[in-house]
Scaffold this motif. Structure first.
Motif, mmCIF file in Angstrom:
data_model
loop_
_atom_site.group_PDB
_atom_site.id
_atom_site.type_symbol
_atom_site.label_atom_id
_atom_site.label_comp_id
_atom_site.label_asym_id
_atom_site.label_seq_id
_atom_site.Cartn_x
_atom_site.Cartn_y
_atom_site.Cartn_z
ATOM 1 N N ILE A 1 0.809 -1.217 0.000
ATOM 2 C CA ILE A 1 0.000 0.000 0.000
ATOM 3 C C ILE A 1 0.842 1.267 0.000
ATOM 4 O O ILE A 1 0.469 2.277 -0.623
ATOM 5 N N GLU A 2 1.992 1.266 0.662
ATOM 6 C CA GLU A 2 2.807 2.478 0.710
ATOM 7 C C GLU A 2 3.295 2.878 -0.680
ATOM 8 O O GLU A 2 3.214 4.057 -1.066
ATOM 9 N N LYS A 3 3.759 1.916 -1.440
ATOM 10 C CA LYS A 3 4.246 2.218 -2.788
ATOM 11 C C LYS A 3 3.112 2.706 -3.684
ATOM 12 O O LYS A 3 3.296 3.619 -4.502
ATOM 13 N N THR A 4 1.925 2.131 -3.517
ATOM 14 C CA THR A 4 0.775 2.540 -4.320
ATOM 15 C C THR A 4 0.400 3.999 -4.055
ATOM 16 O O THR A 4 0.194 4.782 -4.985
ATOM 17 N N VAL A 5 0.326 4.373 -2.769
ATOM 18 C CA VAL A 5 -0.032 5.750 -2.411
ATOM 19 C C VAL A 5 1.071 6.721 -2.816
ATOM 20 O O VAL A 5 0.796 7.819 -3.327
ATOM 21 N N ASP A 6 2.313 6.334 -2.604
ATOM 22 C CA ASP A 6 3.433 7.192 -3.027
ATOM 23 C C ASP A 6 3.376 7.472 -4.520
ATOM 24 O O ASP A 6 3.573 8.604 -4.976
ATOM 25 N N TYR A 7 3.089 6.431 -5.297
ATOM 26 C CA TYR A 7 3.064 6.563 -6.760
ATOM 27 C C TYR A 7 1.927 7.468 -7.214
ATOM 28 O O TYR A 7 2.046 8.175 -8.222
ATOM 29 N N LEU A 8 0.827 7.464 -6.475
ATOM 30 C CA LEU A 8 -0.311 8.301 -6.845
ATOM 31 C C LEU A 8 0.000 9.786 -6.719
ATOM 32 O O LEU A 8 -0.653 10.625 -7.350
ATOM 33 N N GLN A 9 1.002 10.116 -5.927
ATOM 34 C CA GLN A 9 1.365 11.526 -5.762
ATOM 35 C C GLN A 9 1.991 12.103 -7.026
ATOM 36 O O GLN A 9 2.142 13.319 -7.150
ATOM 37 N N THR A 10 2.353 11.260 -7.964
ATOM 38 C CA THR A 10 2.972 11.724 -9.215
ATOM 39 C C THR A 10 1.948 11.960 -10.319
ATOM 40 O O THR A 10 2.325 12.258 -11.460
ATOM 41 N N GLN A 11 0.655 11.835 -10.022
ATOM 42 C CA GLN A 11 -0.377 11.994 -11.046
ATOM 43 C C GLN A 11 -0.331 13.363 -11.713
ATOM 44 O O GLN A 11 -0.243 14.399 -11.048
ATOM 45 N N ASP A 12 -0.383 13.347 -13.021
ATOM 46 C CA ASP A 12 -0.449 14.584 -13.800
ATOM 47 C C ASP A 12 -1.922 14.968 -13.955
ATOM 48 O O ASP A 12 -2.516 14.855 -15.040
ATOM 49 N N TYR A 13 -2.511 15.397 -12.851
ATOM 50 C CA TYR A 13 -3.927 15.744 -12.825
ATOM 51 C C TYR A 13 -4.139 16.830 -11.770
ATOM 52 O O TYR A 13 -3.573 16.740 -10.675
ATOM 53 N N PRO A 14 -4.956 17.832 -12.050
ATOM 54 C CA PRO A 14 -5.022 18.998 -11.155
ATOM 55 C C PRO A 14 -5.800 18.813 -9.864
ATOM 56 O O PRO A 14 -5.535 19.519 -8.886
ATOM 57 N N ASP A 15 -6.763 17.901 -9.833
ATOM 58 C CA ASP A 15 -7.650 17.867 -8.666
ATOM 59 C C ASP A 15 -8.078 16.437 -8.347
ATOM 60 O O ASP A 15 -8.915 15.866 -9.053
ATOM 61 N N TYR A 16 -7.517 15.884 -7.303
ATOM 62 C CA TYR A 16 -7.914 14.540 -6.875
ATOM 63 C C TYR A 16 -7.605 14.339 -5.395
ATOM 64 O O TYR A 16 -6.724 14.993 -4.830
ATOM 65 N N GLU A 17 -8.358 13.448 -4.786
ATOM 66 C CA GLU A 17 -8.114 13.019 -3.416
ATOM 67 C C GLU A 17 -7.963 11.509 -3.408
ATOM 68 O O GLU A 17 -8.350 10.819 -4.363
ATOM 69 N N ILE A 18 -7.403 10.984 -2.326
ATOM 70 C CA ILE A 18 -7.214 9.535 -2.182
ATOM 71 C C ILE A 18 -7.937 9.089 -0.919
ATOM 72 O O ILE A 18 -7.771 9.695 0.150
ATOM 73 N N ILE A 19 -8.735 8.060 -1.041
ATOM 74 C CA ILE A 19 -9.433 7.485 0.109
ATOM 75 C C ILE A 19 -9.046 6.016 0.219
ATOM 76 O O ILE A 19 -9.342 5.229 -0.682
ATOM 77 N N ALA A 20 -8.372 5.651 1.306
ATOM 78 C CA ALA A 20 -7.979 4.261 1.540
ATOM 79 C C ALA A 20 -8.837 3.686 2.662
ATOM 80 O O ALA A 20 -8.969 4.296 3.727
ATOM 81 N N VAL A 21 -9.434 2.532 2.408
ATOM 82 C CA VAL A 21 -10.303 1.887 3.389
ATOM 83 C C VAL A 21 -9.646 0.596 3.866
ATOM 84 O O VAL A 21 -9.414 -0.326 3.080
ATOM 85 N N ASP A 22 -9.329 0.549 5.154
ATOM 86 C CA ASP A 22 -8.773 -0.666 5.750
ATOM 87 C C ASP A 22 -9.933 -1.547 6.196
ATOM 88 O O ASP A 22 -10.612 -1.258 7.183
ATOM 89 N N ASP A 23 -10.156 -2.613 5.467
ATOM 90 C CA ASP A 23 -11.303 -3.483 5.740
ATOM 91 C C ASP A 23 -10.891 -4.662 6.616
ATOM 92 O O ASP A 23 -10.663 -5.774 6.134
#
Length: 418
Positions: A65-87
């Motif tokens: 999960i850490e690598k996935t969230v880290d990688y999402l920070q490189t998105q070339d997109y102006p407006d997004y949020e990340i929601i992670a659900v620990d089930d």
């Protein structure tokens, strides 16, 4: 009835059906590529880039999960949020998510005290999402930098688009199973989705990477928690309510695949069971003329199941007779390709793999080197797929209605190398 005639008919169906589908996939795949992919390098321009909520359901994902969230920070997109659900994770996933939440302002985290299943996790995230569009991403997936822009275009320009599925690519390619699946994702899954999209209806969005219009999800009641494959189910729910579901091959996403026979078996058994569950649930489409565009994909999946049972049947009958059993039946020949069909089928498989890999070179320049490995696909995966369908069909048909589908930690491959 003469058993030899029945055996001969089944034998011909087992070999002719893949030949027919291979031709359809190749022709449709090439048409789709020429019309919708070739020459398109940059994402289409849109007047606005709407906000996305990237949803990541997690269950025992401390290694990825850490690598996935880290990688999402490189998105070339102006407006997004990340929601992670620990089930209901039983490892340190929640601790890792808390650390990441302190590190990134665009990450919100939700914790469920017990294992409720992926559908429930997705529903919880959707309920708390700020954006009008959701991107659902597996916890081990690495989303390409421009993926959201490629997806946004469909939603902004076409109001009836309810979902768009991306293009999952294999990340772990060090083992035989990993290399074969690299070719499978490119030559089989990619061609099938191109074909289905061209014909009008996609069988399923990819559970790994798929984007949704929140209003469309609301109109169908979001994800059902009792379906083993929530991705197939939500696709059919949307399409039955006349939402358009699309495939965007340029929305790339890199994912880990099983690298053990046990892990592969569990994955394919779940896929097969989920497919049969959806056919069972949606049988009433045959009584509604408005749903006629779904009929072809229903027939396609039904024929695939019949093909699997036919393959296993002819192998078992021939095998039992070789062992001296079923002596009361007329002796049947060995289950080998009928006359010319075997050679034609082998040639078509090679051509299909080559055509699809040439298409995929648009995204990976060195993908052709997996051509040698993918030719083993029919020998390995046809039998695995057939056996899983045989086991999954009664399991799906006899499953009690409303039984919750909960998580089981998947085989993520060689995690220590990722």
């Amino acid at each position: 009835m003469n058993i030899s005639i029945v055996f001969s008919f089944l034998n011909e169906f087992v070999y002719l059906y893949p030949m027919f589908t291979a031709i359809i996939w190749m022709v449709a795949g090439v048409i789709f590529f020429l019309r919708r992919e070739k020459g398109k390098i940059c994402p289409p321009h849109v007047d606005r880039y709407p906000m996305f909520s990237i949803v990541i359901p997690c269950h025992n994902e401390e290694n990825v999960i850490e690598k996935t969230v880290d990688y999402l920070q490189t998105q070339d997109y102006p407006d997004y949020e990340i929601i992670a659900v620990d089930d209901g994770s039983t490892d340190s996933t929640w601790a890792v998510l808390n650390t990441l939440a302190e590190k990134y302002d665009n990450l919100r985290i939700i914790k469920l005290s017990s294992n409720q299943g992926k559908a429930v996790a997705l529903n919880m995230a959707a309920a708390s999402a700020k954006a009008e569009f959701l991107m659902c991403l597996d916890a081990d997936a690495l989303l390409s930098r421009t993926a959201l822009k490629w997806l946004a275009w469909h939603f902004v320009e076409f109001p009836r688009v309810g979902a768009v599925t991306g293009n999952p690519r294999v990340l772990n390619r060090t083992t035989l199973l990993g290399k074969i699946q690299t070719g499978e994702y490119a030559t089989i899954i990619g061609l099938i989705k191109r074909t289905q999209r061209l014909l009008g209806k996609v069988l399923t969005v990819s559970g790994v990477v798929a984007a949704f219009r929140k209003r469309a999800l609301l109109s169908v009641g979001f994800w059902d928690p009792d379906m083993v494959t929530e991705d197939i189910d939500i696709t059919w729910k949307l399409e039955r309510n006349f939402w358009d579901v699309r495939y965007e091959p340029k929305a790339l996403c890199w994912v880990l695949v099983p690298e053990t026979i046990r892990g592969l078996w569990r994955q394919r058994l779940r896929w097969a069971q989920g497919g049969v569950e959806v056919l069972k649930k949606n049988f009433d489409v045959w009584f509604d003329w408005r749903q006629r565009r779904i009929w072809p994909i229903y027939i396609e999946y039904m024929l695939s199941a019949i093909w699997a049972y036919s393959l296993i049947t002819i192998i078992l009958i021939w095998g039992f007779q070789r062992m001296g059993l079923l002596a009361f039946l007329q002796r049947v020949p060995a289950p080998i390709p009928p006359d010319w069909a075997g050679s034609i089928l082998a040639l078509l498989c090679l051509i299909q793999f080559l055509v699809s890999l040439l298409i995929e070179r648009h995204y990976e320049k060195n993908i052709l080197k997996y051509y040698f490995w993918v030719i083993w696909y029919p020998f390995c995966y046809w039998f695995i797929s057939a056996i899983t369908i045989v086991f999954a069909t009664p399991k799906a048909l006899l499953k009690p209605k409303g039984q919750r589908a909960v998580w089981k930690s998947p085989d993520r491959g060689l995690r220590q190398r990722i």
